[in-house]
Structure formats: structure tokens, C-alpha cells
Design a protein around this motif. Structure first.
Motif, PDB file in Angstrom:
ATOM      1  N   LEU A   1      98.019 -17.029  80.934  1.00 50.71           N
ATOM      2  CA  LEU A   1      99.120 -17.498  80.128  1.00 50.71           C
ATOM      3  C   LEU A   1      99.035 -17.737  78.917  1.00 50.71           C
ATOM      4  N   VAL A   2      99.531 -17.495  77.914  1.00 49.29           N
ATOM      5  CA  VAL A   2      99.147 -17.813  76.450  1.00 49.29           C
ATOM      6  C   VAL A   2     100.446 -18.483  75.702  1.00 49.29           C
ATOM      7  N   PHE A   3     100.072 -19.563  75.351  1.00 53.84           N
ATOM      8  CA  PHE A   3     100.852 -20.386  74.352  1.00 53.84           C
ATOM      9  C   PHE A   3     100.543 -20.942  73.138  1.00 53.84           C
ATOM     10  N   ASP A   4     100.092 -19.782  72.297  1.00 55.36           N
ATOM     11  CA  ASP A   4      99.480 -20.265  71.138  1.00 55.36           C
ATOM     12  C   ASP A   4     100.257 -19.825  69.880  1.00 55.36           C
ATOM     13  N   ARG A   5     101.688 -19.997  70.140  1.00 55.48           N
ATOM     14  CA  ARG A   5     102.288 -19.958  68.886  1.00 55.48           C
ATOM     15  C   ARG A   5     103.321 -21.191  68.808  1.00 55.48           C
ATOM     16  N   PRO A   6     103.557 -21.680  67.713  1.00 50.39           N
ATOM     17  CA  PRO A   6     104.491 -22.799  67.427  1.00 50.39           C
ATOM     18  C   PRO A   6     105.877 -22.463  68.146  1.00 50.39           C
ATOM     19  N   GLY A   7     106.628 -23.447  69.071  1.00 49.38           N
ATOM     20  CA  GLY A   7     107.733 -23.115  69.650  1.00 49.38           C
ATOM     21  C   GLY A   7     107.652 -22.898  70.967  1.00 49.38           C
TER      22      GLY A   7
ATOM     23  N   ASP B   1     103.401 -11.662  97.930  1.00 48.94           N
ATOM     24  CA  ASP B   1     103.278 -10.308  98.084  1.00 48.94           C
ATOM     25  C   ASP B   1     101.888  -9.839  97.469  1.00 48.94           C
ATOM     26  N   PRO B   2     101.164  -8.865  98.483  1.00 48.85           N
ATOM     27  CA  PRO B   2      99.781  -8.797  98.147  1.00 48.85           C
ATOM     28  C   PRO B   2      99.864  -7.687  96.960  1.00 48.85           C
ATOM     29  N   ARG B   3     100.833  -6.840  96.490  1.00 49.59           N
ATOM     30  CA  ARG B   3     100.980  -6.264  95.463  1.00 49.59           C
ATOM     31  C   ARG B   3     100.638  -7.004  94.219  1.00 49.59           C
ATOM     32  N   GLN B   4     100.701  -8.488  94.155  1.00 48.66           N
ATOM     33  CA  GLN B   4     100.190  -9.124  93.096  1.00 48.66           C
ATOM     34  C   GLN B   4      98.933  -8.721  92.573  1.00 48.66           C
ATOM     35  N   ARG B   5      98.074  -8.370  93.392  1.00 47.59           N
ATOM     36  CA  ARG B   5      96.614  -7.830  92.716  1.00 47.59           C
ATOM     37  C   ARG B   5      96.673  -6.609  92.194  1.00 47.59           C
ATOM     38  N   GLU B   6      97.589  -5.851  92.231  1.00 47.74           N
ATOM     39  CA  GLU B   6      97.679  -4.376  91.693  1.00 47.74           C
ATOM     40  C   GLU B   6      98.399  -4.621  90.318  1.00 47.74           C
ATOM     41  N   TYR B   7      99.128  -5.500  90.096  1.00 43.67           N
ATOM     42  CA  TYR B   7     100.040  -5.975  89.017  1.00 43.67           C
ATOM     43  C   TYR B   7      99.089  -6.502  87.991  1.00 43.67           C
ATOM     44  N   VAL B   8      98.261  -7.588  88.332  1.00 43.20           N
ATOM     45  CA  VAL B   8      97.624  -8.522  87.576  1.00 43.20           C
ATOM     46  C   VAL B   8      96.144  -8.314  87.874  1.00 43.20           C
ATOM     47  N   CYS B   9      95.330  -7.815  86.786  1.00 43.26           N
ATOM     48  CA  CYS B   9      93.877  -7.609  86.671  1.00 43.26           C
ATOM     49  C   CYS B   9      93.273  -8.192  85.666  1.00 43.26           C
ATOM     50  N   ASP B  10      92.085  -8.994  85.699  1.00 49.21           N
ATOM     51  CA  ASP B  10      91.327  -9.600  84.675  1.00 49.21           C
ATOM     52  C   ASP B  10      92.347 -10.489  83.904  1.00 49.21           C
ATOM     53  N   GLY B  11      93.355 -11.016  84.589  1.00 45.48           N
ATOM     54  CA  GLY B  11      94.297 -11.895  83.660  1.00 45.48           C
ATOM     55  C   GLY B  11      95.251 -11.203  83.024  1.00 45.48           C
ATOM     56  N   TRP B  12      95.412  -9.755  83.129  1.00 46.33           N
ATOM     57  CA  TRP B  12      96.227  -9.233  82.166  1.00 46.33           C
ATOM     58  C   TRP B  12      97.506  -8.614  83.299  1.00 46.33           C
ATOM     59  N   ASN B  13      98.477  -8.477  82.734  1.00 47.26           N
ATOM     60  CA  ASN B  13      99.680  -7.693  83.290  1.00 47.26           C
ATOM     61  C   ASN B  13      99.626  -6.293  83.205  1.00 47.26           C
TER      62      ASN B  13
ATOM     63  N   VAL C   1      99.302  -6.294  79.319  1.00 45.62           N
ATOM     64  CA  VAL C   1     100.021  -7.360  78.251  1.00 45.62           C
ATOM     65  C   VAL C   1      99.879  -8.682  78.912  1.00 45.62           C
ATOM     66  N   ARG C   2      99.735  -9.805  78.175  1.00 41.41           N
ATOM     67  CA  ARG C   2      99.832 -11.128  78.642  1.00 41.41           C
ATOM     68  C   ARG C   2     100.540 -11.941  77.425  1.00 41.41           C
ATOM     69  N   GLY C   3     101.187 -12.984  77.725  1.00 39.98           N
ATOM     70  CA  GLY C   3     101.819 -13.820  77.083  1.00 39.98           C
ATOM     71  C   GLY C   3     102.216 -15.219  77.603  1.00 39.98           C
ATOM     72  N   PRO C   4     103.398 -16.014  77.147  1.00 46.18           N
ATOM     73  CA  PRO C   4     103.881 -17.200  77.869  1.00 46.18           C
ATOM     74  C   PRO C   4     104.285 -16.992  79.010  1.00 46.18           C
ATOM     75  N   VAL C   5     104.694 -15.730  79.475  1.00 48.25           N
ATOM     76  CA  VAL C   5     105.251 -15.422  80.872  1.00 48.25           C
ATOM     77  C   VAL C   5     104.507 -14.326  81.649  1.00 48.25           C
ATOM     78  N   GLY C   6     104.463 -14.059  82.934  1.00 42.09           N
ATOM     79  CA  GLY C   6     103.563 -13.290  83.394  1.00 42.09           C
ATOM     80  C   GLY C   6     104.070 -13.008  85.167  1.00 42.09           C
ATOM     81  N   CYS C   7     103.576 -12.012  85.537  1.00 39.51           N
ATOM     82  CA  CYS C   7     103.994 -11.597  86.977  1.00 39.51           C
ATOM     83  C   CYS C   7     103.364 -12.712  87.782  1.00 39.51           C
ATOM     84  N   ARG C   8     104.366 -12.995  88.665  1.00 35.78           N
ATOM     85  CA  ARG C   8     104.011 -13.990  90.030  1.00 35.78           C
ATOM     86  C   ARG C   8     105.171 -13.219  91.061  1.00 35.78           C
ATOM     87  N   TYR C   9     104.541 -12.547  91.824  1.00 30.99           N
ATOM     88  CA  TYR C   9     105.310 -12.038  93.030  1.00 30.99           C
ATOM     89  C   TYR C   9     105.528 -13.153  94.224  1.00 30.99           C
ATOM     90  N   LEU C  10     106.403 -12.981  94.778  1.00 31.85           N
ATOM     91  CA  LEU C  10     106.559 -14.329  95.785  1.00 31.85           C
ATOM     92  C   LEU C  10     106.021 -13.493  97.152  1.00 31.85           C
TER      93      LEU C  10
END
Length: 572
Positions: free
Chosen positions: A26-32, A417-429, A406-415
């Protein structure tokens, strides 16, 4: 991954988050984008906006003329929150199903669930009993607030232990009747910024749906990125659009973004382009959210002259519009250009995902370019990558196709679900889309990664062929898919909706093939054409290509060999 102490009594949602090592970075490097540890997004959107912009300002409007100010919205939301917690027994963390067509009351229910510290599970009014059973089982849903006109399928679902309360009907047990005796003010639950606020389920058209978990801070973050920096609304804006609140595209565009900006939203149902144009005209809508299909439909009604010119005997004055957002599927350059020529407005194209809550690549105004999605929304990072067999990502050079990451202040978190590892790799969505990043830094859509057509050794982008077909004057809609073929592996099949007055058949198929041969390299041109009255789409207008792949062939184009040959020597 460290989480703040939760305010939830029912901790199911937090307990079923992915393990920390499977989260995206998760990336929070902008003001606001720096939020306090205790944060309730419902309180921020209702109470906070009322305090900042004035309780007397309009917040929600209905197509019938009903209008709620921010002060009235707050009173209605707070009464519903009192019913949830004091009458129905909802405790912080309980999952509450919300069901019904877009309306002021449905939006108020969502906001009340936020303020009560519960978890909203908003579904479509069109979903059937078996789909509702699946969602309720996956989310362990305990309560439901349902529009009285949408009760039938929920009743059929017969979910064990589900307490259903209708709104907008008759009787003393109706939610709105229960609200009458409740206080107008409710102290919002002091949820943590990273407490779960909502679970958005994917459509499940190609398998079991996935529950996408989003926090209270996520709800505000999508407003403080895409809306604040690309859309840039003002308190005087009136938002409207066709996507249901059960889709995050609609939830953001019709509730979160307008309220965060102190603006107002028109909530209703429009069954076609004529109704949508009439609503824009009647209410003087300034910000419109819908899919490319709807924009094409409106273009057909508007014709080619000025925004006030008659089309088909009807004049639509849509000169109030200043922002037109397109998402849900790829926006063809032809549609973008035609809309700009017709209205003088550059469309705001964007790609988002249920997993990411809303749009993360886009562009507006002079930065918008037909045929390109845009650049990373401020607050997000985007790149095009290759994924190897062990899940490692390598950035590909500009100009070469690869997977959008992509990555940013939000990201994939499946409830859970093992498919989480398909959507998120090396910290990227990994969104599942094939893109090309140009040397100008703009991202251009190629296709869904699983929708690429591989024919005789060549990769063919269906959307590229669709754009070529849409340049033909007889084509209203087009969808291109691959069909298995013994010689080529796949052949290109075009499913086409023709404009009124054009007959389908072998002659039209040959005409379209000859046309696309003049627009594209011959190997990309359709081998077969299927003429249809309509194309299968989701309620947000997204093509359901998997249904088209199951359809049989109809009119085939000519098979004559040309000088252009494919990789295995077969004629293009």
C-alpha cells in the motif's frame, strides 16, 4: 501487516482477510492520504460534509423531484442507524445485505450501515436466489435491508438465520415506519481506519464470486485520488449515471464522490439512452457516469449536430454536462472522438476494478487522448509487466504488451480466497488486463489477458478489431472473440449488432470483412460474423464474452489466400 485495534464486536471479516504476506504493498505518499487511526467513512461523508459545506445544501435528488439536503440526509441516515442497532440488533462488524434499485433510500441505508460500524454487502436488484444464497453464505450475512419491490428473490433464497427488513413498503415493520420514532442524531461508531466497511462481490460470471474487502479509509481514498485529482468536482455539481450501487463504479460515482465534494447526486433508474438524456436535460446534470455502450446509445439519439439539435423528432439539451466518465469496459477511440465532436466534451476514460474499489488509471481535459486509458491516477503507480512461472514480475519495455500492475492506497484483499495469490504478486495488483505503455507514458488497453485471441501464431486483440468494425457506418455494436479451430488454434469471430435498416447475411458479412481488411492487417480480420439483435452484458454494460465464445458460427467471410500469411504459413 499491523492493523489498528478494531471496533468490531463481530470480527468475522477481519479474521478472514488474506495473510499479511499476500497483501499488496500500500502506498500513501501523497498529501491528503494520511488518515487518523479512528475513522468512520459514513460520518465523514455525511456529518463531515454537512459541517464543511452546509447542512442546507442539496445532497440527494430523485427523478420525481424529491430532494434531501445534507441535514435531512443526516437525519434519515441516523434514524436508520438507530433502527439497525437498537431495533434489529446489528452490532459492529455484522454483515448487512443491501438490495434494491438505485434510490435515495438505498444510499441512505448504505451510509447508515457505515455509521453503525457494520459491513455493507450491496448486491444487485437483478440477482437471483441462488446468487444471493452464495453471497450470504460466503459473507456470513446476518441482516438484510431490501427494497420492498425487490423482496421476491431474497425470500426465495431462504437464507438460514437472515433477518430481512423491507423499506419503501407498507406496514409497521417497514424500515421507514420504524424510523419515525427514532432520534435524528446518532453517534457514529468509532471504527478504525482499517476496519472493514464493505465487501463487494465480483459478478462470478466465470466461476465462484470473490468477496473484495475494503476498509473505511479505502472509501475516502478513492475520492481523494481519482475524484479529487482527475474528476475535480465542485459543490455545485450534480452527479448522475446508470451503474447500480451494487457495483463499486456506481457506488463511487453516485454516492462517495459527490458527498466527499459537498455536491449532489441524482439517484434513479434509466432504462435506455432516451431516458438518460431526458434526465440530464430535466435536472441539468453536470457529471455523468456510465459505460461506453450507453454513450454510443446516446450518440445514436443525439445525431451529429450541436448539443441542442433534434434527433428522431426529439431535442435534448445536454449543455449542462461538463464531465462524462466512462468505465466498465474499454472505451473505443471512435466513441471518444464522436462524443467530443457531438458535445465538445473530452470523455474521462478510466480503468478500475472491484478489487481496487475504483479507477486507478485515467486522464481528463487536455490530457485525455482517444484510444488511451490514460496515466496512473495521482496516488497510484502503474507499470506493464511479465509474470514468470514462479510468480516473479519483470517490467517490460515501452511499446510491448504485458500485464497491467498497479499499487496505491487501496488494494486487493479477497475474503478467505486462495485466488488472492493470483491477483497480488510481488506487492502489485495484477488486474488481468493486457496493456501497452507508450513512450509518452500513456497506458493503452489491448485486451483482457484471458481474452487474447491466438490465431496461427499471432496474438490478436479483440478490442482492436471491435474498434475497426465500429468505424463502419452500419455497425452499432461489436464484440470479437476467438473460436477453437483445428488449423489455426483459434479464428476471429465478430458478433455484430447492425444499425436499423441494415440486413445481416452473407453479403453484409463480406462487406464488413472487406472493410476491416482495409483497416487492419489481414490476419486480424474476422473469419466469421454472427449478427444479433443485442450483445450479452452485465448491468454496468460490460461485455460477457464468455457467453459469445459458446455461440456457434453464422456467416463466414471469404477464405481466399492473400499475400499476407500468418506465423505458420496459413493465409491471413
Amino acid at each position: 501487516m499491523h492493523l489498528s485495534p478494531s471496533a468490531h464486536v463481530d470480527t468475522f471479516a477481519r479474521e478472514h482477510l488474506p495473510p499479511p504476506e499476500d497483501w499488496p504493498q500500500l502506498v500513501f505518499d501523497r498529501p491528503g492520504l494520511h488518515y487518523p487511526d479512528r475513522l468512520n467513512c459514513g460520518a465523514e461523508l455525511v456529518d463531515g460534509s454537512a459541517a464543511r459545506y452546509g447542512a442546507e445544501r442539496p445532497a440527494f435528488r430523485g427523478d420525481d423531484g424529491e430532494c434531501w439536503s445534507y441535514g435531512e440526509l443526516r437525519a434519515r441516515v441516523d434514524r436508520i442507524a438507530h433502527v439497525l442497532t437498537g431495533v434489529l440488533g446489528v452490532v459492529p462488524g455484522n454483515r448487512v445485505l443491501l438490495r434494491g434499485p438505485n434510490s435515495l433510500h438505498l444510499a441512505a441505508c448504505w451510509l447508515a450501515v457505515m455509521k453503525a460500524g457494520a459491513v455493507a454487502v450491496t448486491v444487485l436488484a437483478a440477482q437471483r436466489a441462488h446468487e444471493l444464497r452464495t453471497v450470504c453464505a460466503m459473507g456470513q450475512v446476518s441482516h438484510a435491508l431490501c427494497d420492498a419491490d425487490s423482496l421476491e428473490e431474497l425470500t426465495k433464497a431462504d437464507v438460514p438465520g437472515l433477518r430481512v427488513t423491507a423499506f419503501g413498503g407498507d406496514g409497521a415493520e417497514d424500515l421507514l415506519a420504524l424510523c419515525e420514532s427514532q432520534p435524528e442524531r446518532y453517534e457514529a461508531v468509532a471504527t478504525a481506519a482499517d476496519d472493514v466497511a464493505m465487501i463487494a462481490f465480483t459478478s462470478g460470471t466465470t466461476g465462484k464470486p470473490k468477496g473484495c474487502v475494503h476498509f473505511h479509509r479505502d472509501v475516502l481514498a478513492v475520492a481523494d485520488t481519482f475524484s479529487a485529482h482527475v474528476l475535480r468536482p465542485t459543490p455545485d455539481d450534480l452527479f448522475a449515471g446508470s451503474p447500480p450501487l451494487g457495483f463499486t463504479f456506481g457506488l463511487g460515482g453516485l454516492v462517495i464522490f459527490p458527498l466527499r465534494a459537498g455536491a449532489s447526486a441524482l439517484l434513479g433508474q434509466w432504462s435506455g439512452p432516451q431516458q438518460m438524456l431526458a434526465a440530464v436535460e430535466r435536472h441539468r446534470v453536470t457529471v455523468l457516469f456510465t459505460a461506453p455502450t450507453a454513450y454510443r446509445g446516446m450518440l445514436a439519439e443525439l445525431g451529429t449536430a450541436s448539443p441542442q439539435a433534434p434527433a428522431g423528432g426529439r431535442t435534448y439539451d445536454i449543455s449542462s454536462l461538463r464531465r462524462c466518465v466512462s468505465a466498465g469496459e474499454n472505451l473505443p477511440a471512435a466513441t471518444h472522438e464522436a462524443w467530443q465532436e457531438r458535445t465538445g466534451l473530452r470523455m474521462i476514460n478510466g480503468i478500475g476494478a472491484t478489487e481496487m474499489l475504483h479507477i486507478f488509471v485515467s486522464a481528463a481535459d487536455e490530457a485525455a487522448r482517444p484510444g488511451a486509458t490514460g496515466v496512473a491516477v495521482p496516488g497510484f503507480e502503474a507499470r506493464v509487466v511479465h509474470k514468470d512461472s514462479e510468480g516473479r514480475l519483470t517490467q517490460v519495455p515501452d511499446g510491448e504488451p504485458g500485464l497491467l500492475a498497479v499499487r496505491g492506497p487501496v488494494g486487493c484483499r479477497y475474503l478467505s480466497d486462495p485466488r488472492q495469490r493470483e491477483y497480488v504478486c510481488d506487492g502489485w495488483n495484477l488486474t488481468g488486463d493486457t496493456y501497452i505503455r507508450g513512450t509518452d507514458g500513456y497506458f493503452r488497453y489491448v485486451a483482457r489477458a484471458d481474452d487474447m485471441i491466438v490465431s496461427a501464431g499471432y496474438n490478436i486483440s479483440g478490442p482492436e478489431v471491435e474498434e475497426a468494425l465500429l468505424r463502419h457506418s452500419s455497425v452499432a455494436e461489436a464484440a470479437v472473440v476467438g473460436r477453437p479451430d483445428e488449423r489455426r488454434g483459434q479464428v476471429v469471430v465478430a458478433h455484430v449488432v447492425l444499425r436499423e435498416g441494415t440486413e445481416g447475411g452473407a453479403a453484409t458479412a463480406e462487406e464488413l470483412r472487406e472493410f476491416t481488411t482495409g483497416e487492419l492487417t489481414p490476419y486480424k480480420c474476422p473469419r466469421e460474423f454472427v449478427f444479433a439483435d443485442s450483445l450479452p452484458r452485465t448491468p454496468t454494460g460490460k461485455l460477457q464474452r464468455y457467453l459469445l465464445r459458446e455461440a456457434g458460427p453464422a456467416q463466414a467471410g471469404p477464405e481466399a489466400a492473400t499475400e499476407d500469411q500468418t506465423a505458420d504459413g496459413l493465409p491471413a
